[in-house]
Write a protein that holds these residues in place. Sequence first.
Motif, PDB file in Angstrom:
ATOM      1  N   PHE A 184      -4.032  -8.854   6.370  1.00 39.81           N
ATOM      2  CA  PHE A 184      -3.881  -7.449   5.995  1.00 39.81           C
ATOM      3  C   PHE A 184      -3.748  -7.302   4.479  1.00 39.81           C
ATOM      4  N   ILE A 185      -2.964  -8.159   3.858  1.00 44.65           N
ATOM      5  CA  ILE A 185      -2.767  -8.078   2.401  1.00 44.65           C
ATOM      6  C   ILE A 185      -4.066  -8.374   1.672  1.00 44.65           C
ATOM      7  N   LEU A 186      -4.801  -9.387   2.122  1.00 46.52           N
ATOM      8  CA  LEU A 186      -6.058  -9.736   1.459  1.00 46.52           C
ATOM      9  C   LEU A 186      -7.107  -8.637   1.598  1.00 46.52           C
ATOM     10  N   GLN A 187      -7.132  -7.951   2.743  1.00 46.01           N
ATOM     11  CA  GLN A 187      -8.128  -6.904   2.947  1.00 46.01           C
ATOM     12  C   GLN A 187      -7.729  -5.591   2.288  1.00 46.01           C
ATOM     13  N   ASN A 188      -6.449  -5.399   1.988  1.00 44.39           N
ATOM     14  CA  ASN A 188      -5.979  -4.154   1.368  1.00 44.39           C
ATOM     15  C   ASN A 188      -5.441  -4.439  -0.025  1.00 44.39           C
ATOM     16  N   ASN A 189      -6.276  -5.030  -0.847  1.00 50.24           N
ATOM     17  CA  ASN A 189      -5.841  -5.356  -2.202  1.00 50.24           C
ATOM     18  C   ASN A 189      -6.233  -4.288  -3.218  1.00 50.24           C
ATOM     19  N   VAL A 190      -6.494  -3.088  -2.754  1.00 53.07           N
ATOM     20  CA  VAL A 190      -6.804  -1.965  -3.627  1.00 53.07           C
ATOM     21  C   VAL A 190      -5.527  -1.574  -4.364  1.00 53.07           C
TER      22      VAL A 190
ATOM     23  N   PRO B 237      -0.945  -3.896  -5.367  1.00 54.04           N
ATOM     24  CA  PRO B 237      -1.919  -3.831  -4.278  1.00 54.04           C
ATOM     25  C   PRO B 237      -1.264  -3.172  -3.061  1.00 54.04           C
ATOM     26  N   LEU B 238      -2.011  -2.361  -2.356  1.00 52.68           N
ATOM     27  CA  LEU B 238      -1.478  -1.591  -1.234  1.00 52.68           C
ATOM     28  C   LEU B 238      -0.849  -2.491  -0.169  1.00 52.68           C
ATOM     29  N   GLY B 239      -1.486  -3.599   0.158  1.00 49.75           N
ATOM     30  CA  GLY B 239      -0.951  -4.521   1.167  1.00 49.75           C
ATOM     31  C   GLY B 239       0.391  -5.108   0.752  1.00 49.75           C
ATOM     32  N   VAL B 240       0.525  -5.453  -0.523  1.00 49.27           N
ATOM     33  CA  VAL B 240       1.788  -6.012  -1.022  1.00 49.27           C
ATOM     34  C   VAL B 240       2.884  -4.950  -0.975  1.00 49.27           C
ATOM     35  N   ALA B 241       2.562  -3.725  -1.344  1.00 52.21           N
ATOM     36  CA  ALA B 241       3.552  -2.652  -1.314  1.00 52.21           C
ATOM     37  C   ALA B 241       4.036  -2.394   0.118  1.00 52.21           C
ATOM     38  N   MET B 242       3.098  -2.422   1.076  1.00 55.33           N
ATOM     39  CA  MET B 242       3.500  -2.213   2.473  1.00 55.33           C
ATOM     40  C   MET B 242       4.328  -3.385   2.989  1.00 55.33           C
ATOM     41  N   LEU B 243       4.017  -4.593   2.520  1.00 57.05           N
ATOM     42  CA  LEU B 243       4.815  -5.756   2.893  1.00 57.05           C
ATOM     43  C   LEU B 243       6.239  -5.629   2.350  1.00 57.05           C
ATOM     44  N   PHE B 244       6.385  -5.180   1.097  1.00 57.38           N
ATOM     45  CA  PHE B 244       7.718  -4.963   0.530  1.00 57.38           C
ATOM     46  C   PHE B 244       8.486  -3.899   1.316  1.00 57.38           C
ATOM     47  N   ALA B 245       7.798  -2.847   1.742  1.00 59.18           N
ATOM     48  CA  ALA B 245       8.450  -1.799   2.533  1.00 59.18           C
ATOM     49  C   ALA B 245       8.924  -2.354   3.878  1.00 59.18           C
ATOM     50  N   ALA B 246       8.114  -3.206   4.508  1.00 60.51           N
ATOM     51  CA  ALA B 246       8.501  -3.806   5.787  1.00 60.51           C
ATOM     52  C   ALA B 246       9.699  -4.735   5.603  1.00 60.51           C
ATOM     53  N   ILE B 247       9.694  -5.517   4.529  1.00 62.32           N
ATOM     54  CA  ILE B 247      10.821  -6.414   4.251  1.00 62.32           C
ATOM     55  C   ILE B 247      12.093  -5.610   4.008  1.00 62.32           C
ATOM     56  N   GLY B 248      11.968  -4.500   3.280  1.00 59.84           N
ATOM     57  CA  GLY B 248      13.129  -3.634   3.057  1.00 59.84           C
ATOM     58  C   GLY B 248      13.687  -3.083   4.363  1.00 59.84           C
TER      59      GLY B 248
END
Length: 152
Positions: A92-98, A112-123
Motif C-alpha cells: 500500500f505504501i509503495l503504490q501510494n507514494n504520491v 507520501p500519502l501511504g506513509v501518512a496513513m501508516l502514521f495515522a494507523a500507528i497513532g
Amino acid sequence: MSTQDPRGDSQTPEELLAETDSVLGSDTPATGETAAVDKTREMSPQERHEQTQPPTGHTGELPSTKAGSGMSAGMWVSLILGALIVVLLLIFILQNNVPAEFKYFGWQFELPLGVAMLFAAIGGILIAGIIGSVRIFVLNRKLKKINKALGR
C-alpha cells in the motif's frame, strides 16, 4: 418436585436442604423450617472467624491452568497474519507514494500519502493501547483489593 443440581443429579428439596446443612454445618432443622435469628446476641470473635472461613474441602483458590511448552497454534496463526498485514501495508505504501501536503498547528509539511496513513494507523493503535492498559491497571487494582479483603 425435584431439582437438577450442577452435577446432573436429580434431588428433592429435602435432599438439597440436608446437603446444604451438611456442607454449611448449620443448626437449622432439616424439616424445612427456618431457625429464628437473635439479632441482639453478639457473635464471639471465634464465631465471626468461622463464619468468614470457606467450607471444609474448599481452598478458596482458583484452579490453576497448566502452561504448555512452545508456541501454541493461536500464536503461529497470529504471527502469520501479522506478517501478511505487514506485507500488505508495504505494498500500500509503495503504490501510494504520491506526496500529500499536511498542515498541523501551523506546521506545513509533505509526506507520501501511504506513509501518512501508516502514521495515522500507528497513532490509533497507540491510543487504543494506552486506553486498554489503563483499563487493565484499574481491573488489577480491583482484583488486588478483593483478594486482600478475602485474605488471600
